[in-house]
Design a protein around this motif. Sequence first.
Motif, short mmCIF file in Angstrom:
data_model
loop_
_atom_site.label_atom_id
_atom_site.label_comp_id
_atom_site.label_asym_id
_atom_site.label_seq_id
_atom_site.Cartn_x
_atom_site.Cartn_y
_atom_site.Cartn_z
N ALA A 39 37.65 52.51 59.05
CA ALA A 39 37.37 52.15 60.43
C ALA A 39 37.14 53.37 61.31
O ALA A 39 36.30 53.35 62.21
CB ALA A 39 38.52 51.31 60.99
N GLY A 40 37.88 54.46 61.05
CA GLY A 40 37.74 55.67 61.86
C GLY A 40 36.35 56.27 61.74
O GLY A 40 35.72 56.61 62.76
N VAL A 41 35.87 56.42 60.53
CA VAL A 41 34.54 56.96 60.30
C VAL A 41 33.49 56.04 60.90
O VAL A 41 32.55 56.50 61.56
CB VAL A 41 34.29 57.16 58.79
CG1 VAL A 41 32.82 57.52 58.54
CG2 VAL A 41 35.19 58.25 58.22
N THR A 42 33.65 54.75 60.69
CA THR A 42 32.67 53.78 61.22
C THR A 42 32.58 53.86 62.73
O THR A 42 31.48 53.89 63.30
CB THR A 42 33.05 52.36 60.78
OG1 THR A 42 33.01 52.27 59.35
CG2 THR A 42 32.08 51.35 61.37
N ALA A 75 27.05 61.96 57.21
CA ALA A 75 27.59 63.11 56.47
C ALA A 75 28.41 64.00 57.38
O ALA A 75 29.49 64.50 56.99
CB ALA A 75 26.45 63.90 55.84
N GLU A 76 27.96 64.20 58.59
CA GLU A 76 28.66 65.04 59.56
C GLU A 76 30.02 64.45 59.91
O GLU A 76 31.04 65.15 59.92
CB GLU A 76 27.81 65.17 60.82
CG GLU A 76 28.41 66.01 61.91
CD GLU A 76 27.53 66.03 63.15
OE1 GLU A 76 27.63 65.06 63.95
OE2 GLU A 76 26.73 66.97 63.31
N VAL A 77 30.05 63.16 60.18
CA VAL A 77 31.31 62.50 60.54
C VAL A 77 32.28 62.50 59.37
O VAL A 77 33.48 62.74 59.54
CB VAL A 77 31.04 61.07 61.03
CG1 VAL A 77 32.36 60.30 61.18
CG2 VAL A 77 30.29 61.08 62.35
N LYS A 78 31.79 62.24 58.17
CA LYS A 78 32.66 62.25 56.99
C LYS A 78 33.29 63.63 56.80
O LYS A 78 34.48 63.75 56.47
CB LYS A 78 31.87 61.87 55.74
CG LYS A 78 31.58 60.38 55.62
CD LYS A 78 30.86 60.09 54.31
CE LYS A 78 30.66 58.60 54.11
NZ LYS A 78 29.96 58.30 52.82
N ALA A 79 32.49 64.69 57.00
CA ALA A 79 33.01 66.05 56.86
C ALA A 79 34.08 66.33 57.91
O ALA A 79 35.10 66.97 57.61
CB ALA A 79 31.87 67.05 56.99
N GLU A 80 33.86 65.87 59.12
CA GLU A 80 34.85 66.06 60.18
C GLU A 80 36.17 65.38 59.83
O GLU A 80 37.25 65.97 59.99
CB GLU A 80 34.31 65.49 61.50
CG GLU A 80 33.16 66.29 62.09
CD GLU A 80 32.57 65.61 63.32
OE1 GLU A 80 31.61 66.17 63.88
OE2 GLU A 80 33.08 64.54 63.71
N PHE A 81 36.08 64.16 59.37
CA PHE A 81 37.30 63.43 59.04
C PHE A 81 38.02 64.04 57.85
O PHE A 81 39.25 64.08 57.80
CB PHE A 81 36.97 61.95 58.76
CG PHE A 81 37.10 61.08 59.97
CD1 PHE A 81 38.28 60.41 60.25
CD2 PHE A 81 36.04 60.94 60.85
CE1 PHE A 81 38.40 59.62 61.38
CE2 PHE A 81 36.15 60.15 61.98
CZ PHE A 81 37.34 59.48 62.25
N GLU A 82 37.24 64.53 56.88
CA GLU A 82 37.87 65.16 55.72
C GLU A 82 38.67 66.38 56.15
O GLU A 82 39.78 66.62 55.67
CB GLU A 82 36.80 65.55 54.71
CG GLU A 82 37.37 66.11 53.41
CD GLU A 82 36.30 66.38 52.37
OE1 GLU A 82 36.62 67.03 51.36
OE2 GLU A 82 35.14 65.95 52.57
#
Length: 231
Positions: A39-42, A75-82
């Motif tokens: 949910a956070g990434v979405t 991809a940018e958001v996934k990297a940030e969350f990781e």
Amino acid sequence: MPTETRIVSPGPKPFTVRTDDGKVLNVPKNWELLPPGDAGVTRRVKSRGPSWTMKEKKGRRVFSLGVWALKERIAEVKAEFEAERSTDAYAKKQASAAKRREKKQAEYVEDFTAAILKFLDFDDRYSTLAAQLANAVSEHATPVGSGTVARTQRIPIERRAASAVIAWMRHQTTAYDHMSIPRVKGKRREVRRMLAEESKAVLRKYRTGEIVDFEKCPLARAVADTGSPRG
């Protein structure tokens, strides 16, 4: 049209979607589908620009199939969350949140079980059976994500408890699961109402303190099958 945020459904071919008015659109070539589940990434992906949220209705339920959005943005958001989730601060925050959820769930199970006992209102001679039945129904109905009536917030807990008991009895004390019900509108609802009345009749015996033959009573047998002693 990619600049317009939409809610869509699956299209007739891969990489196509269907709008509410039935129009079929091709997914932009530089977009990809972000699967549901995080949910956070979405939320962050959707907050940063146009996206197409894909949903599909099956019966009365609507299922999320993910979000189409710009590939680079995802991809940018996934990297940030990781990066954020790899920190000690995030781990502590998650552990604290998990404890709060566990506490809240435990409190709800306790409240729901109490509501079931109040609904049952068995005579004192059947207090043990009432407690075991309440625990069995609560254990089945209260897990997070179970999709049972116990998890809805739309109706008071008293109604949830009553509905959960009747639903449990329908599956555990009647032949409902093995019935061949005609595919006629309203027929399944009619059968469920009939079985609910049968279940209520069984409950009335325990409420009034009537002598019950446990060996013949479908409710007593069902409780016994849960591994709970009767009394």
